[in-house]
Design a protein around this motif. Sequence first.
Motif, PDB file in Angstrom:
ATOM      1  N   GLY A   1       0.784  -1.232   0.000  1.00 54.46           N
ATOM      2  CA  GLY A   1       0.000   0.000   0.000  1.00 54.46           C
ATOM      3  C   GLY A   1       0.809   1.272   0.000  1.00 54.46           C
ATOM      4  O   GLY A   1       0.262   2.342   0.257  1.00 54.46           O
ATOM      5  N   ALA A   2       2.095   1.196  -0.272  1.00 57.30           N
ATOM      6  CA  ALA A   2       2.941   2.397  -0.218  1.00 57.30           C
ATOM      7  C   ALA A   2       2.492   3.443  -1.242  1.00 57.30           C
ATOM      8  O   ALA A   2       2.438   4.634  -0.927  1.00 57.30           O
ATOM      9  CB  ALA A   2       4.399   2.022  -0.457  1.00 57.30           C
TER      10      ALA A   2
ATOM     11  N   LEU B   1      -4.999  -0.730  -1.144  1.00 60.28           N
ATOM     12  CA  LEU B   1      -5.536  -0.652   0.213  1.00 60.28           C
ATOM     13  C   LEU B   1      -7.042  -0.874   0.295  1.00 60.28           C
ATOM     14  O   LEU B   1      -7.572  -1.115   1.370  1.00 60.28           O
ATOM     15  CB  LEU B   1      -5.204   0.711   0.841  1.00 60.28           C
ATOM     16  CG  LEU B   1      -3.729   0.984   1.096  1.00 60.28           C
ATOM     17  CD1 LEU B   1      -3.543   2.361   1.697  1.00 60.28           C
ATOM     18  CD2 LEU B   1      -3.137  -0.073   2.020  1.00 60.28           C
TER      19      LEU B   1
ATOM     20  N   SER C   1      -1.716  10.933   0.848  1.00 57.99           N
ATOM     21  CA  SER C   1      -1.007  12.009   1.553  1.00 57.99           C
ATOM     22  C   SER C   1      -0.869  13.240   0.669  1.00 57.99           C
ATOM     23  O   SER C   1      -1.054  14.372   1.137  1.00 57.99           O
ATOM     24  CB  SER C   1       0.383  11.541   1.992  1.00 57.99           C
ATOM     25  OG  SER C   1       0.281  10.458   2.862  1.00 57.99           O
TER      26      SER C   1
ATOM     27  N   ASP D   1      -0.493   3.874  -2.535  1.00 57.69           N
ATOM     28  CA  ASP D   1      -1.767   4.448  -2.112  1.00 57.69           C
ATOM     29  C   ASP D   1      -1.579   5.448  -0.972  1.00 57.69           C
ATOM     30  O   ASP D   1      -2.212   6.503  -0.948  1.00 57.69           O
ATOM     31  CB  ASP D   1      -2.740   3.356  -1.681  1.00 57.69           C
ATOM     32  CG  ASP D   1      -3.318   2.593  -2.857  1.00 57.69           C
ATOM     33  OD1 ASP D   1      -3.106   3.023  -4.008  1.00 57.69           O
ATOM     34  OD2 ASP D   1      -3.997   1.573  -2.615  1.00 57.69           O
ATOM     35  N   VAL D   2      -0.699   5.144  -0.037  1.00 57.04           N
ATOM     36  CA  VAL D   2      -0.441   6.055   1.077  1.00 57.04           C
ATOM     37  C   VAL D   2       0.159   7.358   0.566  1.00 57.04           C
ATOM     38  O   VAL D   2      -0.229   8.455   0.997  1.00 57.04           O
ATOM     39  CB  VAL D   2       0.475   5.391   2.127  1.00 57.04           C
ATOM     40  CG1 VAL D   2       0.967   6.403   3.156  1.00 57.04           C
ATOM     41  CG2 VAL D   2      -0.239   4.252   2.805  1.00 57.04           C
TER      42      VAL D   2
END
Length: 130
Positions: free
Chosen positions: A11-12, A91, A19, A14-15
């Motif tokens: 999920g990097a 995610l 953000s 998506d994060v």
Amino acid sequence: MRYAFSSPIHGAYDVVEVSLLVFVFHGLSACFLARQNIVIDLIDNLVPERVTHILVRLSDLITIGILALMIWAMFEPASQAFQYGDKKLELGLKLWILWSVAMAGLAGTLFCAFGALAKPVVTSHGGERM
């Protein structure tokens, strides 16, 4: 984590995308309220100060109109994302939530743009450096 444990960070992407959405749409309001937008003073020295004040107020009104138009234009895709149940790939975060966060940030920016309209116009920038 990827290189140390041979396991990718789930999920990097998506994060990072979420953000970025939060920081951009919610960071704009402080910029608009403080009138810290990028300004190019092409004609400020050529026209009387009263004309500069009128131009600043006109730009405030145009800004308010464009922000309101952006919020209005976001309703259709946000409602479609809600109706179809679209989600982020990794995610599974529902996209309508992200649309809501973006529209809330723009609504705050619109509120701050009205605040800038109510503030007195300062025409001398003094050559501040960042």
